[in-house]
Design an enzyme around this catalytic site. Structure first.
Site, PDB file in Angstrom:
ATOM      1  CG  PHE A 406      -1.228   3.093  -3.585  1.00 30.52           C
ATOM      2  CD1 PHE A 406      -2.306   3.898  -3.928  1.00 30.52           C
ATOM      3  CD2 PHE A 406      -0.647   2.336  -4.578  1.00 30.52           C
ATOM      4  CE1 PHE A 406      -2.799   3.926  -5.221  1.00 30.52           C
ATOM      5  CE2 PHE A 406      -1.126   2.357  -5.874  1.00 30.52           C
ATOM      6  CZ  PHE A 406      -2.203   3.155  -6.193  1.00 30.52           C
ATOM      7  CB  CYS A 407       1.757   5.506   2.157  1.00 30.17           C
ATOM      8  SG  CYS A 407       0.821   7.011   2.411  1.00 30.17           S
TER       9      CYS A 407
END
Length: 501
Positions: A406-407
């Site tokens: 999710f970055c």
């Protein structure tokens, strides 16, 4: 070999579960207007039998938002705002009306804040990173659970000779280590520029960090960069009370449409510190080729490179007005109730041998947390189930969730206990390293995960959505990777997904 877990849903069981849910969360009934919107504004979800559980990835737009924006475009002649002709002036009025509405929505006085339109929150954060006056003696402190767009600012700091330090998280709740953070904030350099960056709400764990950190840091000589992207879709941010120097956001996270528009809100007292490393069309009052000089335009114009996304910007005002019809507090209450029930149900899931089926990353209750629930599934022998295969099976049932890191690598590294040595093992392979290869690296180093499953609820979520996900999750009881089958695709990067069959 056992059959692949099947999605099970019966209306009788759902009705009984709903009654039990209401008994435990009676405040949910105060959000009934959102059920009405589900049937009108968001009816396409049920018409297409979609269970959307990726609100941290992106919000959903209402049908009325589209109608209102299309009507505006159909009934007006609008041109590039960088002119004084009639169509340009009409467009300028709409852009500035949206800008003023953004400030008003966040209770940010135009005497105190400037609103800069950007492509997204990442674009807003990059403006701060490239323009903040880092230098030798400057310090940049950021939390482990920052989004990569905040992590990336460390490269601007590094290249200008500034120091950067990460504030750690505690486990298992993934909240800030307050004692360590206090030490870091106490170490501001009085002779340099000091920037502290943190998310109001983690896009990995859903943790809401105390907004009181803003004043705490400022009192010790820090400018504060607040990443509000995951926070503002379900929470009120009042900039008359909490006054960070910089606030970044993406509007599609709040109300789905338009994409491609974000904002950086800059406190005027900090604006003068920013030093743009270049200039572009629309950002200068005067530029000369022969004279090799330029003068930047004042205020937000100096930072809105080229032509802004002018036809879409009026839709931002429409979206904010849409949220105000119901109130973000109502949305937040619905999210709290659904998240609380979802977590409780997931934590009760056990294999036949009594071992838990899932591992939750983040708080196990709704205290200071949002509607982002991140987890992994484990088999009866406590071996990790492939989250990519679980996503694939969810896809087949019309359930939209998200998997990966999710970055937000820092939070994932802390959550899964990945060490510096683990990460260096991945980095040594160079730029060719991708997620599938790193998954293999980590699996060879122990029963750890290089990613997770993220379920997130929002404005249009109802009880049936979370109930159906819990039923889907229950289908993995006593399952192993052999039982559920191999994933048939590889995620080479955030942008490339390939069929692995």
């Amino acid at each position: 070999m056992s059959e692949t877990p099947q999605f099970v849903y019966t209306s009788e069981n759902a009705d009984a579960a709903y009654d039990s849910f209401l008994a435990a969360y009676p405040a949910y009934q105060t959000t009934v207007i959102l059920d009405e919107w589900r049937a009108t504004e968001y009816s396409r979800l049920d018409a297409r039998q979609q269970i959307y559980l990726d609100y941290t990835g992106g919000g959903l737009y209402a049908a009325s938002q589209l109608r209102q924006h299309m009507a505006l475009l159909e009934n007006n002649v609008l041109g590039n705002p960088h002119s004084a002709n009639p169509t340009s002036l009409a467009m300028t009025d709409l852009v500035e009306a949206a800008r003023h509405y953004v400030l008003a929505y966040f209770n940010a006085s135009p005497d105190e804040y400037i609103a800069i339109f950007t492509a997204n929150a990442s674009g807003a954060l990059k403006l701060v990173g490239e323009s903040y006056p880092f230098g030798p003696g400057s310090r940049y402190v950021l939390t482990f659970d920052n989004h990569n767009s905040v992590n990336g600012i460390r490269e601007f700091a590094r290249n200008k000779g500034a120091e950067f330090t990460y504030a750690p998280l505690t486990t298992p709740d993934l909240r800030l280590d307050q004692a360590r953070l206090a030490d870091l904030l106490a170490a501001a350099n009085p002779g340099g520029h000091n920037l502290f960056a943190f998310p109001a709400q983690s896009n990995f764990s859903g943790v809401k960090h105390p907004l009181s950190l803003v004043a705490q840091a400022q009192e010790q000589g820090w400018d504060v960069l607040l990443d509000a992207a995951a926070f503002v879709p379900t929470n009120r941010l009042d900039l008359s009370r909490i006054k960070p120097e910089f606030v970044a956001m993406s509007f599609y996270k709040m109300f789905g449409y338009p994409t491609g528009i974000g904002a950086l809100l800059v406190r005027k007292s900090a604006f003068a510190k920013l030093q743009r490393p270049w200039f572009a069309g629309g950002t200068v009052n005067f530029a000369s080729v022969r004279g090799e000089g330029h003068y930047l335009a004042p205020n937000e114009a100096a930072f809105e490179d080229g032509t802004v996304n002018y036809l879409s910007i009026p839709a931002v005002k429409i979206g904010l007005e849409h949220l105000e019809k119901v109130g973000v507090e109502t949305i937040g209450e619905r999210v709290r109730c659904l998240t609380g029930w979802l977590i409780e149900q997931l934590l009760t899931l056990k294999h036949s041998n009594g071992r838990p089926m899932i591992r939750l990353y983040g708080p196990a209750n709704t205290d200071m947390r949002g509607g982002t629930v991140t987890l992994n599934f484990y088999d009866p022998d406590e071996r990790l189930l492939d989250y990519r295969r679980i996503e694939e099976l969810a896809n087949g049932e019309g359930i939209s969730l998200r998997t990966g890191c999710f970055c937000n690598p820092g939070a994932g590294e802390i959550a899964e206990g990945l060490t510096r040595e683990d990460m260096l093992a991945g980095l040594t392979d160079g730029a060719t390293m991708n997620l599938p290869r790193f998954v293999q690296v980590i699996q060879h180093r122990g029963n750890k995960s290089a990613g997770a499953i993220r379920v997130s609820v929002g404005l249009a979520t109802n009880f049936a959505d979370v109930y159906r996900f819990v039923q889907f999750a229950a289908g993995f009881r006593d399952q192993t990777n052999l039982n559920i089958g191999q994933v048939t695709f590889d995620i080479e990067s955030c942008r490339v997904i390939r069929d692995g069959s």
